[in-house]
Design an enzyme around this catalytic site. Structure first.
Site, mmCIF file in Angstrom:
data_model
loop_
_atom_site.group_PDB
_atom_site.id
_atom_site.type_symbol
_atom_site.label_atom_id
_atom_site.label_comp_id
_atom_site.label_asym_id
_atom_site.label_seq_id
_atom_site.Cartn_x
_atom_site.Cartn_y
_atom_site.Cartn_z
ATOM 1 N N SER D 252 0.853 -1.182 0.000
ATOM 2 C CA SER D 252 0.000 0.000 0.000
ATOM 3 C C SER D 252 0.891 1.235 0.000
ATOM 4 C CB SER D 252 -0.875 -0.040 1.257
ATOM 5 O OG SER D 252 -1.079 1.242 1.787
ATOM 6 N N LYS D 258 0.696 -3.685 5.047
ATOM 7 C CA LYS D 258 -0.470 -4.389 4.520
ATOM 8 C C LYS D 258 -0.092 -5.440 3.484
ATOM 9 C CE LYS D 258 -4.465 -2.808 3.822
ATOM 10 N NZ LYS D 258 -5.493 -2.088 3.056
ATOM 11 N N ASN D 260 -2.337 -6.873 0.779
ATOM 12 C CA ASN D 260 -3.646 -6.869 0.147
ATOM 13 C C ASN D 260 -3.794 -8.039 -0.825
ATOM 14 O OD1 ASN D 260 -4.668 -4.489 1.345
ATOM 15 N ND2 ASN D 260 -3.413 -3.241 -0.025
ATOM 16 N N ARG D 291 -29.380 -4.447 -41.339
ATOM 17 C CA ARG D 291 -28.172 -4.014 -40.612
ATOM 18 C C ARG D 291 -28.585 -2.828 -39.759
ATOM 19 N NH1 ARG D 291 -24.466 -2.961 -44.600
ATOM 20 N NH2 ARG D 291 -24.715 -5.209 -44.773
#
Lengths: 355, 355, 355, 355
Positions: D252, D258, D260, D291
């Site tokens: 982080s 951290k 994650n 179309r």
């Protein structure tokens, strides 16, 4: 379309407010107001308007398969009883105006539930200013916050969604067959119904419905965010909040020991329906010419669903928060340190002003 | 959620097939089949199973607000009458299996309407092999085709969507509280209900519901394409087809001279709801752990809506095509030249084989 | 995600405004403003802020696979050059603020195109007050209107969508890791960037992004409605308008005689992408705790798509309307009678006031 | 549209496979195959076909604003170099066929990643047959399962989504301006490209694209479900799995401690884009006549997004699972009791057969 489980997800008052019966009543109210406005403007006699009003007090059922439109058979029935009924109007005038009346009633109920959510958040924010807990980002513990600050964030999200929903203008629609309609009569019509008078007829400008739908989706989303947090905090391994288990709430058929966060679960399920419905409303903006051949007709059920789902989400979340048990001790155990409480207090004070 | 206008857009048989009553009947059927399968496997006595079957012949209402789940109160009520009811099952087993039973009945009705659409397309393709008309691209006249070839293209799209929907496997679900369930009992359970026996319980693998939803959205989309072409060809300035105006069909409240293409309009409106509902079902795939807290619960109403909307689209389109008037002369007037009819014939023959 | 055909559907200026390069520039602008605000508040020295500003004038590429976040590697790189960079901020502060800066620039371009659409509608409304044409409902001729009135309705829809988009508040985000951030620094930061200062950090309240997304979808939808009408009026059998064919516009690879309404076609294709993107943004409201694990990250590309698509829709429609040929004679031939021109004039006057 | 963050969410090979360059190469491949097939059928000379092939080896850029179509300028450029290029074809033939070629290459990459996910699930299922953990329903601990059984459920969901995606038929499209095309040439064309030969041209039947889109959304959803479980199990308070943190993964900008779950986060973010894109593809089924004027053109970027997002989801999830650390001790601490391991083994064996 089709809500076989609405009894679980939508509060009774909201179900009633978006039911076929309520739509029919709103159409009759629009027809009666039109005649009254026409009498105000001297376009029909007061007697004729009274006759229409009387006819509009009778009961009618939603029909209209043969015309893809419930107003066609209704107008026919009304004219039998009151020949001046539905004069100069087109079915869209009645249906669109009825939609706004239905939305007004349902919105009042939804906003009341959102007010309840906001009030509950305010109580939690104020009461837990200093209840330290883990802030979590990407589902990992990050740095400490307080539960009061978390609730202040919830408050802020729900309050601004509520305000956004409240501010959506609900306007009468009167355009006649193709929108060539004098503003004077429209103003009278709108006044009679206490709806806004639009600058132009909006039969072909569906932005009004889309804006209402978007505001509902945003309100439902704001509720869903809080419900998701509740569900996450209620996990056994986190254990920081629990919903009430009074009266068997949250039980399971196979595991009587469980205490499921049922309010939050219902709120999440209801909110998701709103997104589906709002997709239909946004798509309906692109309608053909002076009245669309399919897009307009797709709005009716979708608007009802969006109102029902938002009402359900707000109601279920309000119940969840009103009965919420907060385990401050567990919160404390799950975290190290504390945030700066002066800043926290200042932020909570700001949030409370939004309530 | 909430279908106040379903009477207009959904045929009665489909409405009934996805109603709360039908879901409740399907849950009871699942409960009875479970007891019977358990008796087959010697897990409960034949008497107990008979007792459950008897209890399942009673009437019950959809409830379950307090548990966010209609099976919890139902199982409680059944156990009062038959103590061995709901044994070893979890509410999801009953609800998911009931969803498949509901889907089977509704699908049969939808496929019958799609068959009707295909048959109508085949008649038009075969009957108008040489009816020259303008091919139109980007809404501009391009080169000549025949109406038979156009109808052959419609047929091809609807037939393959129908086949895709028919082929979605509908399987019983039996997992108990968290999916630890012996395959033998599941096989018996599935056999009793004439559903497929899944390799594993699918309580947490919602691909089955998503596949069903996607097949419904594709069937609805195939109908919507034809309905759009009908609406375009029915424009006054084109005037090449018209829907039946028998019995006041297609009238307007303000303009009695109009002949609106109401079947196609209804089909388009109904098909659009399906897309909204299918978005909910696709989103519900991402559910938490062994039973989701909101995603799973969002499927029930959404699946009912997807079935109702597809049924409505197919039904309304079938009606539109069955009553279609083709103005071959007008088609001829709107075009210069002709396509190579040998190629056209070959293509139509290929399409008819898909019917 | 992935826009291999953006060169066709999105004007160059909008493509550039939502490109990776533009996002990176906006992130750098946010980092520099943060340091400047911190210097304003005496939290870092003016020299340190100047060092950060210098580092932010360098070029960087979007990376961040390993962190699911482009700010993590960027902050690392900045800190190498300027140790006080990214101080006290979290990646979300920079990314969310950058998103608002990107949105501001793209919105200015979009609003300019919407202004062009509104101006074109105003010219058509004023110039064709009395050009009688058929009003059409459910794709059937109903009663006469004028082309000016039709254009007035277009104007009204696009102008209110434009106003709604213009009014969406774009606010700075500063919350640090978990939202405990003093409002004073946020106010400085916002002031430096000329963004609104939010009452609370909005890291976990995604209503701001959802509101922006909804306003974009509504603006795109308003454009799509007009584009659909243009396409319908340009059909050979109707022939009431045509887009410019200058410089080979609207040609076909197989049919050189064709004059396709390419601006309207592009506008419709672009507008549809916005609905898809906005579904992602609405779903992202329900994010976990103080920063979501997937929902937040899904916003970045979706917001870029919503801006690009709306810009494309407005641009292409503006081109279509600027070059529009109106065949008043053909309009007259397609209709009987005329509307009440006094009412029409009054309604057009009202619409022109909305421009 | 617009993927400024694709470098984070989409693996390089998939980005390249859905890029403008790849689409252009596929268009050139289609043009060359058409000429070769025409030479096979004796419609043009072998020399002319060789000339076309040579022209198709040159480089071209995606253009076509003026025609809302990249094939129109491409065909013009090719014809300058090789007069028999693009003979009898329409731009849609080339673009639709190119879309199938692009899809084939991207799908191969996606399926390879899904195979990797399935293989990782198989390893986890087989290696953790007896690793007891809590089964969790409505986010509450319910009854014990094993991590092997959980992984077996993941496997089952992803494997069936992979199989469904693999089975979507990719067919050549050859219809000429309006679909009057001899099947013989189409068969040759398809054979040259190793694509399926469709029974009829599918220029106006977009079910093929919708089916592909739905299969992608289901595959993305299956990945998202696993990613959600990973994120939930990786919560600090649960702590039962962790993604690899090798090489700074999961760090982080503000909180270096951290870890994650970045693979799962990216997978979730990528999967959500697919739902948005698939909504566009489902809506595009309802196109006008031979179309569509907007719907068809909306498919190109949406298909590219759906492929990119699914590829991203599968890739990121595969990385997450390949590096997954399982904390069996923590799992054991979080649960009481154990499931019936014989049943668990039987279910895991069944799942492994699906790999």
């Amino acid at each position: 379309m089709a809500g076989p489980f609405d009894a679980i997800f939508v509060p009774d008052a909201v179900r009633e407010a978006v039911s076929g019966t309520a739509w029919m009543r709103a159409m009759l109210e629009a027809e009666a107001a039109l005649a009254a406005a026409q009498a105000d403007e001297g376009l029909i006699s007061a007697e004729a308007a009274a006759e229409v009003a009387a006819a509009c007090r009778q009961e009618y059922e939603i029909g209209g398969r043969e015309t893809a439109n419930p107003v066609v058979p209704l107008a026919r029935a009304l004219r039998e009883a009151a020949p001046e009924a539905h004069k100069g109007a087109t079915s869209q005038d009645i249906l669109d105006t009825a939609a706004m009346l239905v939305a007004r009633r349902a919105r009042a109920l939804i906003v009341a539930e959102l007010d309840g959510v906001v009030a509950a958040c305010a109580r939690l924010a104020d009461g837990h200013r200093g209840t330290v807990m883990a802030g979590r980002t990407l589902m990992q513990q990050a740095q400490p916050i307080t539960f009061g600050l978390k609730a202040a964030g919830w408050l802020s999200g729900v309050a601004s969604a509520r305000d956004g929903l409240s501010q959506v203008e609900l306007a009468a629609q009167l355009g006649g067959p193709v929108g060539v309609q004098s503003p004077a009569l429209t103003a009278r019509f709108a006044e009679r119904l206490e709806l806004a008078a639009p600058p132009l007829p909006w039969h072909a400008d569906r932005g009004r419905v889309a804006r209402l739908g978007a505001a509902l989706a945003i309100a439902a989303g704001a509720c869903e965010k809080v419900a998701l947090d509740v569900v996450l905090l209620a996990q056994n391994e986190v254990g920081e909040v629990a919903e009430s288990s009074e009266g068997g709430r949250g039980g399971s058929s196979a595991m009587p020991h469980k205490r499921n966060p049922v309010g939050a679960v219902r709120a999440r399920a209801a909110a998701r329906q709103v997104r589906g419905a709002v997709g239909v409303l946004l798509e309906a903006m692109a309608g053909e010419h002076e009245r669309a051949a399919g897009a307009w007709q797709s709005e009716w059920n979708a608007l009802a669903s969006a109102l029902a789902g938002t009402g359900g989400a707000a109601w279920s979340l309000r119940e969840a928060l009103d009965g919420l048990t907060v385990d401050a001790e567990r919160m404390a155990r799950n975290v190290d340190g504390a945030p700066d409480l002066t800043t926290v207090d200042a932020l909570i004070d700001r949030a409370l002003e939004l309530a």
